[in-house]
Motif scaffolding. Sequence first.
Motif, short mmCIF file in Angstrom:
data_model
loop_
_atom_site.label_atom_id
_atom_site.label_comp_id
_atom_site.label_asym_id
_atom_site.label_seq_id
_atom_site.Cartn_x
_atom_site.Cartn_y
_atom_site.Cartn_z
N VAL A 1 0.84 -1.21 0.00
CA VAL A 1 0.00 0.00 0.00
C VAL A 1 0.87 1.25 0.00
O VAL A 1 0.62 2.21 -0.74
CB VAL A 1 -0.96 0.00 1.21
N LEU A 2 1.92 1.25 0.83
CA LEU A 2 2.81 2.40 0.91
C LEU A 2 3.50 2.66 -0.43
O LEU A 2 3.53 3.80 -0.90
CB LEU A 2 3.85 2.19 2.02
N ALA A 3 4.04 1.62 -1.04
CA ALA A 3 4.70 1.79 -2.35
C ALA A 3 3.72 2.30 -3.39
O ALA A 3 4.04 3.21 -4.16
CB ALA A 3 5.32 0.47 -2.80
N LEU A 4 2.52 1.75 -3.39
CA LEU A 4 1.51 2.18 -4.35
C LEU A 4 1.08 3.62 -4.10
O LEU A 4 1.01 4.43 -5.02
CB LEU A 4 0.32 1.23 -4.28
N ALA A 5 0.83 3.97 -2.85
CA ALA A 5 0.38 5.33 -2.52
C ALA A 5 1.44 6.37 -2.85
O ALA A 5 1.13 7.42 -3.43
CB ALA A 5 0.00 5.41 -1.04
N LEU A 6 2.68 6.11 -2.49
CA LEU A 6 3.76 7.05 -2.80
C LEU A 6 3.86 7.27 -4.30
O LEU A 6 3.96 8.41 -4.78
CB LEU A 6 5.10 6.54 -2.27
N ASN A 7 3.82 6.19 -5.04
CA ASN A 7 3.98 6.31 -6.49
C ASN A 7 2.77 6.94 -7.15
O ASN A 7 2.91 7.70 -8.10
CB ASN A 7 4.31 4.96 -7.10
N LEU A 8 1.57 6.66 -6.66
CA LEU A 8 0.39 7.33 -7.20
C LEU A 8 0.48 8.84 -6.97
O LEU A 8 0.15 9.63 -7.86
CB LEU A 8 -0.88 6.77 -6.60
N ALA A 9 0.94 9.24 -5.81
CA ALA A 9 1.11 10.67 -5.53
C ALA A 9 2.15 11.28 -6.46
O ALA A 9 1.93 12.35 -7.04
CB ALA A 9 1.49 10.89 -4.07
N TRP A 10 3.29 10.62 -6.63
CA TRP A 10 4.34 11.14 -7.51
C TRP A 10 3.88 11.19 -8.95
O TRP A 10 4.16 12.14 -9.67
CB TRP A 10 5.61 10.33 -7.36
N TYR A 11 3.18 10.14 -9.40
CA TYR A 11 2.66 10.15 -10.76
C TYR A 11 1.64 11.28 -10.94
O TYR A 11 1.59 11.91 -11.99
CB TYR A 11 2.03 8.80 -11.13
N GLY A 12 0.82 11.50 -9.93
CA GLY A 12 -0.15 12.59 -10.00
C GLY A 12 0.52 13.94 -10.15
O GLY A 12 0.11 14.77 -10.96
N LEU A 13 1.56 14.18 -9.37
CA LEU A 13 2.30 15.44 -9.48
C LEU A 13 2.96 15.57 -10.85
O LEU A 13 2.91 16.64 -11.47
CB LEU A 13 3.35 15.54 -8.38
N TRP A 14 3.58 14.50 -11.30
CA TRP A 14 4.24 14.53 -12.60
C TRP A 14 3.22 14.77 -13.71
O TRP A 14 3.45 15.57 -14.62
CB TRP A 14 4.99 13.22 -12.83
N TRP A 15 2.09 14.09 -13.65
CA TRP A 15 1.05 14.24 -14.67
C TRP A 15 0.55 15.67 -14.71
O TRP A 15 0.36 16.24 -15.77
CB TRP A 15 -0.08 13.27 -14.39
N ARG A 16 0.33 16.27 -13.55
CA ARG A 16 -0.15 17.64 -13.49
C ARG A 16 0.86 18.60 -14.11
O ARG A 16 0.50 19.49 -14.88
CB ARG A 16 -0.45 18.03 -12.04
N GLN A 17 2.14 18.43 -13.80
CA GLN A 17 3.18 19.28 -14.39
C GLN A 17 3.25 19.07 -15.90
O GLN A 17 3.40 20.03 -16.66
CB GLN A 17 4.53 18.98 -13.76
N TRP A 18 3.15 17.83 -16.34
CA TRP A 18 3.21 17.54 -17.76
C TRP A 18 2.05 18.19 -18.50
O TRP A 18 2.23 18.77 -19.56
CB TRP A 18 3.20 16.02 -17.98
N ARG A 19 0.85 18.12 -17.94
CA ARG A 19 -0.33 18.72 -18.57
C ARG A 19 -0.19 20.24 -18.65
O ARG A 19 -0.59 20.84 -19.65
CB ARG A 19 -1.61 18.34 -17.83
N ARG A 20 0.34 20.84 -17.62
CA ARG A 20 0.54 22.29 -17.65
C ARG A 20 1.48 22.68 -18.78
O ARG A 20 1.24 23.65 -19.49
CB ARG A 20 1.10 22.78 -16.32
N ARG A 21 2.58 21.95 -18.93
CA ARG A 21 3.53 22.25 -19.99
C ARG A 21 2.95 21.96 -21.36
O ARG A 21 3.18 22.69 -22.32
CB ARG A 21 4.81 21.45 -19.80
#
Length: 143
Positions: free
Chosen positions: A108-128
């Motif tokens: 759960v911890l590995a999944l949650a951390l990575n989902l959060a990081w992917y979410g941040l990355w996706w948001r930055q990518w969409r902005r660019r």
Amino acid sequence: MPAAASFPWSAWAADAVLLLHFAFIAFVVAGALLLPRWPRLAWLHLPALAWGVLVEWNGWICPLTPLENALRHAAGQAGYAGGFIARYLLPWIYPAGLTPAIQWWLGVLALALNLAWYGLWWRQWRRRAHGARPVRPVRPVRH
């Protein structure tokens, strides 16, 4: 003739598998942090993350563990019982031992951390991708 003399490379190979195993676990846990620099790495990280979470949730032993043990035995060294996490990581993180509940929470911890990081990355990518420019900080006027 002892096994170590028959296969002198086995101890080195076992250590290399150990390092590979440790690097793979680090990649599973924190690989999404590399996406801003190398976005295409997601194609490797997502399957690795899925595998790591499945191994934890199902209590499986990673195939690298028996490989390392076989190489250690070929080198005349003792192997170990259980999985890699139980042998090398849990004594530092959870000294009491690996239980199915702990494995589930590690997944759960590995999944949650990575989902959060992917979410941040996706948001930055969409902005660019949509041409949103970052706001420049306002410089104070000097008199």
